[in-house]
Design an enzyme around this catalytic site. Structure first.
Site, PDB file in Angstrom:
ATOM      1  N   GLU A 255       8.560 -12.328  -0.902  1.00 50.85           N
ATOM      2  CA  GLU A 255       8.785 -11.719   0.407  1.00 50.85           C
ATOM      3  C   GLU A 255       9.509 -12.674   1.368  1.00 50.85           C
ATOM      4  O   GLU A 255       9.094 -12.866   2.509  1.00 50.85           O
ATOM      5  CB  GLU A 255       7.455 -11.240   0.992  1.00 50.85           C
ATOM      6  N   ASP A 334      -0.617  -4.142  -4.456  1.00 49.21           N
ATOM      7  CA  ASP A 334      -0.969  -4.844  -3.223  1.00 49.21           C
ATOM      8  C   ASP A 334      -2.166  -4.228  -2.513  1.00 49.21           C
ATOM      9  O   ASP A 334      -2.004  -3.512  -1.534  1.00 49.21           O
ATOM     10  CB  ASP A 334       0.252  -4.843  -2.286  1.00 49.21           C
ATOM     11  N   GLU A 362      -6.293  -4.206   5.321  1.00 50.45           N
ATOM     12  CA  GLU A 362      -4.898  -3.862   5.581  1.00 50.45           C
ATOM     13  C   GLU A 362      -4.577  -2.416   5.204  1.00 50.45           C
ATOM     14  O   GLU A 362      -4.001  -1.676   5.992  1.00 50.45           O
ATOM     15  CB  GLU A 362      -3.977  -4.817   4.810  1.00 50.45           C
TER      16      GLU A 362
HETATM   17  C1  GCU Z   1       1.087  -7.952   1.809  1.00 47.56           C
HETATM   18  C2  GCU Z   1       1.030  -8.026   3.308  1.00 47.56           C
HETATM   19  C3  GCU Z   1       1.807  -9.178   3.845  1.00 47.56           C
HETATM   20  C4  GCU Z   1       1.393 -10.468   3.149  1.00 47.56           C
HETATM   21  C5  GCU Z   1       1.519 -10.285   1.647  1.00 47.56           C
HETATM   22  C6  GCU Z   1       0.992 -11.459   0.850  1.00 47.56           C
HETATM   23  O1  GCU Z   1       2.347  -7.570   1.396  1.00 47.56           O
HETATM   24  O2  GCU Z   1       1.500  -6.834   3.853  1.00 47.56           O
HETATM   25  O3  GCU Z   1       1.574  -9.261   5.232  1.00 47.56           O
HETATM   26  O4  GCU Z   1       2.154 -11.528   3.580  1.00 47.56           O
HETATM   27  O5  GCU Z   1       0.765  -9.187   1.245  1.00 47.56           O
HETATM   28  O6  GCU Z   1      -0.045 -11.314   0.226  1.00 47.56           O
HETATM   29  O7  GCU Z   1       1.596 -12.513   0.824  1.00 47.56           O
END
Ligand code: GCU
Length: 647
Positions: A255, A334, A362
């Site tokens: 990400e 997730d 979440e």
């Molecule tokens: C999810 C979450 C993110 C977080 C990511 C992670 O995608 O929405 O906010 O950073 O998990 O576990 O790194």
């Protein structure tokens, strides 16, 4: 009556047993002034006024384990190390608040998992990523905050057996990159010392690109000699100032976070380089497996995000050095309300593994909706991976029983913040408590844990305890019913992740599609589809690849099915969608009504706070019900057999 600045959660000691006279404290074989022992004694005095306590050294008890026994003379706790003493004292306190008199206390235990960790996603500006309980109590305005609240936090964690805490968000940016510089060492060492007094090791999330971001270099290639030399100097500097640091958690190539892929290196290259550098100091590198392509094209049916973890990490099994642990989310996607277990867990047979779950809600209601997550964690831990003829559950794998390794355990993304009640929803504290207890003893049941938490927090009469316990145990299924059906996941409002938006992610880059059209819904992950099924050992691969043998609650995760597909219940898929959404909304109202029935036995402030949350939950449940039902009615054109209102 809550006059304090924040609640004391399950350590409120509201009915501390008090005996007249002086209580003796006897300590043999430990230094009573050592911080851990002193903290254990202080806690006992607070919880059990007037009762004598003996702390005795017993070599035969396993590390971190204890034997706690009550008699007419008071409580005796035996252990071979200080943490065992601390945990034994908390066990005695727990038993007393769960209805035993001091003389009846009797418990012998040692932790099933070596590592029992909390991961904070706290940012240094005080915000919390996916935080639903206020701001950070560790950071404010890019400074580290240490105060009474920090100590209470450490007490809570010790009371449930947590022995490692990562204080900062896995997405390490801005000021957080400087946590490994002189700017923060003073405060960090204070924090580390406070934690040590409660048997907790301090860990931090690390920016893989530190050589660039804070070192002024033009690369962070893990095989570059200059980069390695930079890390050697840096880690030496860190350990000179923070000798007790447990190590680092790393989110790399995920990400948007930097990682070894940029330089054509593997995940193992990255993890091993850091692990080698930290090894002389006894530190560990916890490397996350949440690596996937987050710029997918929704038109692409071949790429499957669920496959990514296994595809990236399985081939390198055995290549990771001894002080590396791979941290694996419970599911391949997730933290959805229902997912299969990640095939990496147990799929790896030569690598240390730690299970990551999310206590922060979440995707499970933002600590507005009631969702007791311990049953979900239990399912994951009890899952048979088939990686070994005998010791093949996820609990076996991560505890080290399968491979005979000593590094592994459980980590959770925590749900705390600086709200008065710590967890936004008072009832969400059951997840915090429960995670710790379960990580310590994976054999405890979700109900046992719920009852302990209720007894310690509220101390209710049996009938009311039963009501609250039943609410907790029903809540996950209720939430599942009014949200996304049969393992399909998502359907949430993008970014925020609260409330329905059936197509919210359908045409986005995140790889989280439901593929609904006018005929059917679901993702084909069999051999004919993405082939994800085959990442499991044969028994599981076979089970999942046939919709008839696939556990039905996951059937849309693995299969694309027509709305007319008949489920085992004798209902069509579309009818199941309608029924479960109507039921889920109705059952949410049942939860709220149950809460109302507890008005006279729950402290007024807590009662009111939770009631407000239920009001919001009911709005949410209704919105989910109507949007999901309307969406599928409009897509399929098939009417509800029961003729209920669909819009
Ligand atoms: C999810 C979450 C993110 C977080 C990511 C992670 O995608 O929405 O906010 O950073 O998990 O576990 O790194």
């Amino acid at each position: 009556m809550e006059t304090q600045k924040w609640t004391q959660l399950w350590l409120n000691y509201k009915d501390a047993e008090t005996k007249p006279g002086t209580a003796d404290i006897v300590v043999e074989g430990f230094d009573e002034n050592a911080p851990v022992v002193a903290n254990a004694i202080a806690e006992f005095k607070r919880a059990a006024r007037g009762i004598s306590l003996s702390l005795l050294h017993k070599d035969t008890i396993p590390g971190e384990g204890y034997r706690a026994l009550g008699s007419e003379d008071g409580i005796t706790v035996e252990a071979s190390d200080e943490r065992g003493i601390l945990y034994g004292v908390f066990a005695a306190i727990r038993q007393m608040y769960c209805g035993k008199r001091a003389v009846e206390v009797a418990e012998e235990a040692s932790p099933k998992n070596p590592l029992r960790m909390m991961n904070h996603w706290d940012n240094m500006d005080g915000s919390i990523e996916r935080g639903y309980s206020g701001e950070s109590f560790f950071f404010e305005n890019e400074e580290i905050v240490i105060g009474d609240r920090t100590r209470d936090y450490a007490r809570f964690m010790a009371s449930i057996g947590i022995n490692g805490v990562v204080i900062n968000n896995v997405n390490v940016k801005g000021a957080a990159s400087y946590l490994i510089t002189d700017r923060y060492f003073g405060r960090l060492s204070e924090l580390s010392e406070l934690f040590e007094g409660y048997g907790i090791k301090l860990y931090m999330s690390l920016n893989f690109a530190s050589p660039i971001e804070i070192g002024g270099m033009d690369t962070c290639d893990p095989l570059d000699q200059k980069v390695i030399a930079w890390w050697e100097d840096k880690i030496k500097e860190v350990y000179d100032r923070l000798p007790n640091l447990g190590g680092f958690l790393v989110k790399a190539d995920s990400e948007g976070r930097p990682g070894p892929f940029t330089y054509g290196r593997t995940q193992a290259d990255g993890a091993n380089m850091l692990a080698d550098v930290i090894k002389p100091y006894g530190g560990i590198i916890i490397w996350r497996c949440f690596v996937y392509n987050c710029t997918q094209d929704w038109r692409d049916y071949k790429t499957d995000r669920a496959r990514a973890g296994y595809d990236y990490f399985k081939g390198l099994d055995g290549a990771y050095h001894d002080n590396v642990i791979l941290q694996i989310k419970n599911g391949p996607m997730d933290f959805q309300i229902r997912e299969p277990v990640s095939p990496l867990l147990g799929g790896l047979t030569k690598t240390n593994q730690i299970l990551e779950v999310q206590i922060a809600q979440e995707y499970t209601g933002h600590q507005i909706d009631l969702c007791y997550l311990i049953p979900l964690y239990k399912e994951v831990l009890d899952f048979h991976t088939h990686c070994d003829p005998e010791k093949d559950t996820v609990a076996d794998v991560v505890s080290g029983r399968t491979m005979g390794n000593t590094l592994g355990g459980m980590a959770a993304v925590i749900n705390t913040g600086n709200d008065l009640n710590w967890t936004g929803n008072d009832l969400a504290a059951a997840n915090l408590y429960g995670f710790g207890r379960l990580a310590f003893d994976t054999d405890l049941s979700a109900e046992e844990i719920a009852r302990e938490w209720i007894a310690m927090t509220f101390g209710l009469p049996k009938k009311e305890e039963d009501i609250l316990c039943s609410m907790l145990l029903r809540s996950r299924e209720v939430y599942e019913k009014y949200t996304s059906p049969l393992g399909i996941g998502w359907m949430v409002n993008p970014m925020g992740h609260y409330g329905p938006s059936v197509d919210g992610y359908e045409y986005s880059r995140w790889g989280t599609y439901h593929r609904a059209d006018h005929l059917g819904i679901g993702v084909d992950r069999t051999e004919k589809g993405t082939g994800y099924c085959n990442q499991y050992y044969e028994e599981n691969a076979k089970m999942y690849s046939d919709p008839k043998t696939c556990p039905e609650e996951l059937v849309l995760f693995f299969h694309h099915l027509p709305y007319t597909y008949m489920l085992k219940s004798g209902k069509s898929l579309i009818q199941h969608i309608y029924d479960s959404h109507f039921e889920g909304e109705e059952q949410a109202r049942g939860l709220a009504a149950d809460w109302d029935s507890l008005k006279d036995v729950i402290p007024e402030a807590a009662f009111g706070r939770v009631k407000e949350r239920f009001d919001l939950q009911l709005d949410n449940a209704r919105e989910w019900r109507d949007q999901v039902n309307s969406y599928f009615f409009r897509k399929s054109g098939i009417a509800d057999e029961k003729g209920r209102t669909i819009y």
